[in-house]
Scaffold this motif. Structure first.
Motif, PDB file in Angstrom:
ATOM      1  N   ILE A 174     126.124   6.583  31.884  1.00  0.00           N
ATOM      2  CA  ILE A 174     126.497   6.657  33.310  1.00  0.00           C
ATOM      3  C   ILE A 174     127.315   5.432  33.711  1.00  0.00           C
ATOM      4  CG2 ILE A 174     125.573   6.613  35.661  1.00  0.00           C
ATOM      5  CD1 ILE A 174     123.224   8.334  34.578  1.00  0.00           C
ATOM      6  N   ARG A 226     131.437   4.733  34.221  1.00  0.00           N
ATOM      7  CA  ARG A 226     131.783   5.239  32.896  1.00  0.00           C
ATOM      8  C   ARG A 226     131.740   6.773  32.862  1.00  0.00           C
ATOM      9  NH1 ARG A 226     128.773   2.236  29.270  1.00  0.00           N
ATOM     10  NH2 ARG A 226     130.547   0.927  28.743  1.00  0.00           N
ATOM     11  N   LEU A 227     130.737   7.369  33.498  1.00  0.00           N
ATOM     12  CA  LEU A 227     130.631   8.830  33.516  1.00  0.00           C
ATOM     13  C   LEU A 227     131.825   9.454  34.241  1.00  0.00           C
ATOM     14  CD1 LEU A 227     128.944  11.285  32.730  1.00  0.00           C
ATOM     15  CD2 LEU A 227     127.714  11.052  34.898  1.00  0.00           C
ATOM     16  N   ARG A 228     132.265   8.827  35.327  1.00  0.00           N
ATOM     17  CA  ARG A 228     133.458   9.330  36.043  1.00  0.00           C
ATOM     18  C   ARG A 228     134.689   9.251  35.152  1.00  0.00           C
ATOM     19  NH1 ARG A 228     131.112   6.734  40.516  1.00  0.00           N
ATOM     20  NH2 ARG A 228     132.349   4.846  40.173  1.00  0.00           N
ATOM     21  N   GLY A 258     128.003   4.493  38.074  1.00  0.00           N
ATOM     22  CA  GLY A 258     128.524   5.790  37.615  1.00  0.00           C
ATOM     23  C   GLY A 258     129.954   5.745  37.126  1.00  0.00           C
ATOM     24  N   LYS A 304     120.870   6.842  28.621  1.00  0.00           N
ATOM     25  CA  LYS A 304     121.370   7.530  29.821  1.00  0.00           C
ATOM     26  C   LYS A 304     122.084   6.547  30.741  1.00  0.00           C
ATOM     27  CE  LYS A 304     119.675  10.291  33.734  1.00  0.00           C
ATOM     28  NZ  LYS A 304     118.489  10.962  34.309  1.00  0.00           N
ATOM     29  N   ALA A 305     121.479   5.386  30.947  1.00  0.00           N
ATOM     30  CA  ALA A 305     122.078   4.371  31.816  1.00  0.00           C
ATOM     31  C   ALA A 305     123.420   3.887  31.271  1.00  0.00           C
ATOM     32  CB  ALA A 305     121.115   3.196  31.976  1.00  0.00           C
ATOM     33  N   THR A 307     129.719  16.647  35.591  1.00  0.00           N
ATOM     34  CA  THR A 307     128.945  16.222  34.427  1.00  0.00           C
ATOM     35  C   THR A 307     127.628  15.578  34.856  1.00  0.00           C
ATOM     36  OG1 THR A 307     130.158  14.119  34.414  1.00  0.00           O
ATOM     37  CG2 THR A 307     130.939  15.835  32.917  1.00  0.00           C
ATOM     38  N   TRP A 308     126.591  15.807  34.050  1.00  0.00           N
ATOM     39  CA  TRP A 308     125.284  15.175  34.234  1.00  0.00           C
ATOM     40  C   TRP A 308     124.834  14.588  32.905  1.00  0.00           C
ATOM     41  CZ3 TRP A 308     126.687  19.753  36.449  1.00  0.00           C
ATOM     42  CH2 TRP A 308     126.570  19.866  37.839  1.00  0.00           C
ATOM     43  N   VAL A 309     123.932  13.609  32.974  1.00  0.00           N
ATOM     44  CA  VAL A 309     123.344  13.039  31.755  1.00  0.00           C
ATOM     45  C   VAL A 309     121.841  13.282  31.796  1.00  0.00           C
ATOM     46  CG1 VAL A 309     123.119  11.002  30.282  1.00  0.00           C
ATOM     47  CG2 VAL A 309     125.114  11.241  31.777  1.00  0.00           C
ATOM     48  N   ARG A 310     121.292  13.883  30.722  1.00  0.00           N
ATOM     49  CA  ARG A 310     119.858  14.158  30.649  1.00  0.00           C
ATOM     50  C   ARG A 310     119.305  13.699  29.301  1.00  0.00           C
ATOM     51  NH1 ARG A 310     120.487  20.315  32.825  1.00  0.00           N
ATOM     52  NH2 ARG A 310     121.172  19.813  34.942  1.00  0.00           N
TER      53      ARG A 310
END
Length: 307
Positions: A255, A261-263, A259, A251-252, A285-288
């Motif tokens: 992200i 990479r997620l953006r 944040g 998850k890390a 987007t979310w990461v779970r």
């Protein structure tokens, strides 16, 4: 037989991972409906691409790569399901394209050919990525070697990426599919929903932007897909996408620092969606974490995977 009669038929696009099957389907359809990257397992779902031409219509079944003995031995539920989806694509089709990489023929290509031949289908050999072949004089001897002792309805060297050689391939396929009316309208390009395509475009960015192993531990679930009126484009889409990983440490990584990479993943996925949908997109987007999802058939089905 009338030369003006319409032709229509289903074409299975088969081959080992990473030979350019999805790029070929996108090129024939004329739109990006299958995601692409230079990694195996990019295509995880059976997907129909609808390509309409003056002579008729081809329903192109884009499949996960046949993973051969190695895929079977891995034992992962994901690999087993992808293999079943690829082999299931042969049911009810009129012709098969065996896509291989120019200059390379290995055991998995042979397994794919055997599966098609055993199914009693006309097999068209597509020798893709000829633009990458440095020694062009080696191409003809390579094709001679591959076709020796094998029954192909036709052979087409081409470059799906450069869109060269496609007209000749379409002409061959139109001769091989039956006379029939088109199954879909001229403006239809796939049997998948926009919601499905949105999730795939997020997953494409994961495949392209993460390290070697991590993409195979990720999947995407679209939790919200809402359409709103827009004064500029007529319509706007609000999309919420969850990126599922198998461990907290993953998850890390997805992200990224602060944040970032997620953006980056979200930005590029949104741009691809806007291009495909022809509308403004607001993407969140979310990461779970969901432990072991890729080796759990019930979890795979809940996440939209089918064989």
């Amino acid at each position: 037989m009338s030369s003006t009669s319409s032709r229509s038929g289903a074409v299975a696009v088969i081959g080992r991972p990473n030979v350019g099957k999805s790029t070929l389907v996108n090129a024939l359809v004329g739109a990006k409906i299958s995601i692409t990257s230079n990694r195996p397992q990019t295509t995880r779902h059976r997907l129909l691409g609808i390509a309409t031409f003056p002579r008729g219509q081809l329903q192109l079944v884009d499949t996960p790569g046949i993973h051969g003995e190695q895929g079977k031995r891995s034992g992962k539920a994901m690999n087993r399901m992808m293999n079943r989806a690829a082999r299931g694509a042969l049911e009810g089709v009129d012709v098969a394209l065996l896509v291989i990489e120019a200059g390379r023929w290995d055991n998995e290509d042979g397994l794919a050919y055997d599966a098609l031949h055993d199914a009693g289908l006309p097999v068209v050999l597509v020798v893709n990525q000829v633009d990458k072949q440095k020694d062009k004089t080696a191409l003809l001897p390579f094709i001679t070697k591959v076709t020796e002792g094998r029954d192909f309805a036709a052979v087409h060297p081409l470059s799906a990426l450069k869109r060269s050689g496609l007209e000749q391939l379409v002409a061959t396929l139109m001769d091989l599919v039956p006379e029939a009316e088109p199954m879909y309208g001229e403006d239809e390009i796939t049997d998948k929903s926009q919601r499905f395509l949105a999730g795939e475009l997020v997953r494409e960015q994961l495949m392209r932007r993460l390290g070697e192993e991590l993409p195979y531990s990720t999947t995407v679930e679209v939790e919200k897909f809402e359409e709103e009126p827009s004064p500029k484009t007529g319509v706007m889409y609000r999309i919420d996408a969850v990126i599922w990983v198998e461990r907290e440490g993953q998850k890390a990584i997805v992200i990224g620092k602060g944040g970032e990479r997620l953006r980056d993943i979200g930005k590029h996925a949104r741009q691809q969606m806007e291009r495909l949908f022809g509308a403004k997109v607001f993407l969140q987007t979310w990461v779970r974490v969901r432990e072991g999802w890729s080796d759990d058939e019930a979890a795979l089905r809940a996440l939209g995977y089918h064989d």
